[in-house]
Design an enzyme around this catalytic site. Structure first.
Site, PDB file in Angstrom:
ATOM      1  N   HIS A 111       2.286   0.018 -13.258  1.00  0.00           N
ATOM      2  CA  HIS A 111       2.979  -1.462 -13.751  1.00  0.00           C
ATOM      3  C   HIS A 111       4.485  -0.581 -13.139  1.00  0.00           C
ATOM      4  O   HIS A 111       4.676  -0.231 -14.194  1.00  0.00           O
ATOM      5  CB  HIS A 111       2.564  -2.172 -14.765  1.00  0.00           C
ATOM      6  CG  HIS A 111       3.058  -2.754 -14.909  1.00  0.00           C
ATOM      7  ND1 HIS A 111       2.564  -3.895 -14.635  1.00  0.00           N
ATOM      8  CD2 HIS A 111       4.197  -3.776 -16.001  1.00  0.00           C
ATOM      9  CE1 HIS A 111       3.022  -5.540 -15.270  1.00  0.00           C
ATOM     10  NE2 HIS A 111       3.891  -5.312 -15.720  1.00  0.00           N
TER      11      HIS A 111
ATOM     12  N   GLY B 215       0.867  -1.339   0.230  1.00  0.00           N
ATOM     13  CA  GLY B 215      -0.155  -0.169   0.015  1.00  0.00           C
ATOM     14  C   GLY B 215       1.070   1.425  -0.266  1.00  0.00           C
ATOM     15  O   GLY B 215       0.267   2.465   0.282  1.00  0.00           O
TER      16      GLY B 215
ATOM     17  N   ASN C 251      -4.549   1.625 -13.566  1.00  0.00           N
ATOM     18  CA  ASN C 251      -3.295   0.993 -13.136  1.00  0.00           C
ATOM     19  C   ASN C 251      -1.700   1.565 -13.037  1.00  0.00           C
ATOM     20  O   ASN C 251      -1.283   2.121 -14.096  1.00  0.00           O
ATOM     21  CB  ASN C 251      -2.939  -0.540 -13.947  1.00  0.00           C
ATOM     22  CG  ASN C 251      -2.533  -1.540 -12.912  1.00  0.00           C
ATOM     23  OD1 ASN C 251      -2.726  -1.621 -11.820  1.00  0.00           O
ATOM     24  ND2 ASN C 251      -2.001  -1.987 -13.636  1.00  0.00           N
TER      25      ASN C 251
ATOM     26  N   MET D 131      -3.514  -7.606  -6.872  1.00  0.00           N
ATOM     27  CA  MET D 131      -3.260  -8.525  -7.838  1.00  0.00           C
ATOM     28  C   MET D 131      -3.838  -9.422  -8.198  1.00  0.00           C
ATOM     29  O   MET D 131      -4.088 -10.685  -8.755  1.00  0.00           O
ATOM     30  CB  MET D 131      -2.070  -9.238  -6.337  1.00  0.00           C
ATOM     31  CG  MET D 131      -1.214  -8.571  -6.326  1.00  0.00           C
ATOM     32  SD  MET D 131       0.620  -8.194  -7.370  1.00  0.00           S
ATOM     33  CE  MET D 131       1.129  -9.661  -7.855  1.00  0.00           C
ATOM     34  N   LYS D 132      -5.391  -8.731  -8.132  1.00  0.00           N
ATOM     35  CA  LYS D 132      -6.787  -9.540  -9.278  1.00  0.00           C
ATOM     36  C   LYS D 132      -6.790  -8.698 -11.284  1.00  0.00           C
ATOM     37  O   LYS D 132      -6.480  -8.070 -11.004  1.00  0.00           O
ATOM     38  CB  LYS D 132      -7.908  -9.751  -8.930  1.00  0.00           C
ATOM     39  CG  LYS D 132      -7.989 -10.082  -7.527  1.00  0.00           C
ATOM     40  CD  LYS D 132      -7.643 -12.031  -7.740  1.00  0.00           C
ATOM     41  CE  LYS D 132      -8.026 -12.421  -8.065  1.00  0.00           C
ATOM     42  NZ  LYS D 132      -8.332 -14.662  -8.514  1.00  0.00           N
ATOM     43  N   ILE D 133      -6.600  -9.465 -11.404  1.00  0.00           N
ATOM     44  CA  ILE D 133      -7.309  -9.335 -13.436  1.00  0.00           C
ATOM     45  C   ILE D 133      -9.189  -8.527 -12.747  1.00  0.00           C
ATOM     46  O   ILE D 133      -9.679  -9.202 -12.158  1.00  0.00           O
ATOM     47  CB  ILE D 133      -7.529 -10.173 -14.388  1.00  0.00           C
ATOM     48  CG1 ILE D 133      -6.076 -10.345 -14.192  1.00  0.00           C
ATOM     49  CG2 ILE D 133      -7.806  -9.282 -15.043  1.00  0.00           C
ATOM     50  CD1 ILE D 133      -5.327 -11.540 -15.388  1.00  0.00           C
TER      51      ILE D 133
ATOM     52  N   ASN E 275       2.009   3.546  -2.285  1.00  0.00           N
ATOM     53  CA  ASN E 275       1.122   3.741  -3.280  1.00  0.00           C
ATOM     54  C   ASN E 275      -0.154   4.147  -2.899  1.00  0.00           C
ATOM     55  O   ASN E 275      -0.503   5.640  -3.277  1.00  0.00           O
ATOM     56  CB  ASN E 275       1.041   3.565  -4.812  1.00  0.00           C
ATOM     57  CG  ASN E 275       2.209   2.711  -5.616  1.00  0.00           C
ATOM     58  OD1 ASN E 275       2.548   4.231  -6.080  1.00  0.00           O
ATOM     59  ND2 ASN E 275       2.551   1.735  -6.142  1.00  0.00           N
TER      60      ASN E 275
HETATM   61  C1  GRF Z   1       4.101  -1.537  -7.390  1.00  0.00           C
HETATM   62  O1  GRF Z   1       5.230  -1.517  -7.538  1.00  0.00           O
HETATM   63  C2  GRF Z   1       3.062  -1.386  -8.514  1.00  0.00           C
HETATM   64  O2  GRF Z   1       3.832  -1.294  -9.505  1.00  0.00           O
HETATM   65  C3  GRF Z   1       2.762  -2.533  -9.003  1.00  0.00           C
HETATM   66  O3  GRF Z   1       2.066  -3.482  -7.446  1.00  0.00           O
HETATM   67  C4  GRF Z   1       3.133  -2.302  -6.853  1.00  0.00           C
HETATM   68  C5  GRF Z   1       2.835  -2.573  -5.185  1.00  0.00           C
HETATM   69  O4  GRF Z   1       3.528  -1.304  -4.124  1.00  0.00           O
HETATM   70  N1  GRF Z   1       1.411  -3.002  -9.771  1.00  0.00           N
HETATM   71  P1  GRF Z   1       2.217  -0.889  -2.914  1.00  0.00           P
HETATM   72  O5  GRF Z   1       0.965  -1.826  -2.413  1.00  0.00           O
HETATM   73  O6  GRF Z   1       1.603   0.254  -3.277  1.00  0.00           O
HETATM   74  O7  GRF Z   1       3.490  -1.092  -2.272  1.00  0.00           O
END
Ligand code: GRF
Length: 187
Positions: free
Chosen positions: A107, A14, A105, A88-90, A16
């Site tokens: 990535h 979390g 999203n 982590m899900k589509i 981000n």
């Molecule tokens: C990030 O590096 C993002 O690019 C990927 O999953 C990670 C999530 O990190 N999709 P966080 O949970 O925000 O620390």
């Protein structure tokens, strides 16, 4: 400015989410984080929702109709924008159709290179020269929607997976808010 009611989807750390919450507290930032959805009840990111008194909903993605709970929650909180931040899900086509060009999203690679999981180990194996992150719109194909912003760096000889992740995440914390500002500047 009328801020967009936004839901952030998470599954893990979390960081981000924390960064988006931090930015959203600025009056000029286009989003208000109104809801957090996690498919992992042990996700560390939930502590940020609690700390900042943001409602959060846990879903069990092992259940067949778990996305119904998501759709209902989005409705309940009048969500009109979605950020996937380490989810982590589509997401299903139904959700995408309900939020056309309203789901983005982040990535950890320079898309279209290295879609999917384990980006850093694959980059090293491939002897890539550059790494980075991409913020993109979500469409029906995994990590394939239009790119909004990319940020890159040169991979050094000593960079291992841990270092690549650290450097990438540092860029993510800039790229995600910048992408959001860019989207709403153009609307
Ligand atoms: C990030 O590096 C993002 O690019 C990927 O999953 C990670 C999530 O990190 N999709 P966080 O949970 O925000 O620390």
């Amino acid at each position: 400015m009328v801020k967009k009611n936004t839901c952030v989807f998470i599954s893990g750390k979390g960081s981000n989410l924390r960064n988006l919450i931090y930015h959203s507290r600025n009056n000029n930032f286009p989003l208000k984080i109104s809801l957090v959805i996690s498919n992992n009840k042990k996700a560390n990111g939930i502590i940020y929702a609690k700390k900042f008194k943001i409602p959060y909903v846990l879903v069990n993605s092992k259940l067949k109709y778990y996305e119904n709970k998501i759709l209902l929650s989005l409705k309940k909180y009048k969500i009109n924008f979605i950020c996937l931040a380490g989810y982590m899900k589509i997401v299903s086509n139904t959700l995408i159709k309900n939020y056309p060009r309203r789901i983005i999203n982040i990535h950890p690679s320079l898309l279209p290179r290295f879609k999917g999981l384990n980006t850093f180990s694959r980059m090293l194996k491939n002897k890539e020269k550059k790494a980075g992150c991409t913020v993109h719109y979500v469409n029906e194909k995994l990590d394939s929607g239009n790119v909004i912003i990319q940020k890159k760096f040169l991979i050094r000889d000593n960079d291992d997976e841990t270092i690549l992740k650290k450097k990438t995440q540092k860029l993510e914390y800039k790229a995600f808010p910048e992408a959001i500002i860019k989207i709403f500047r153009n609307i």
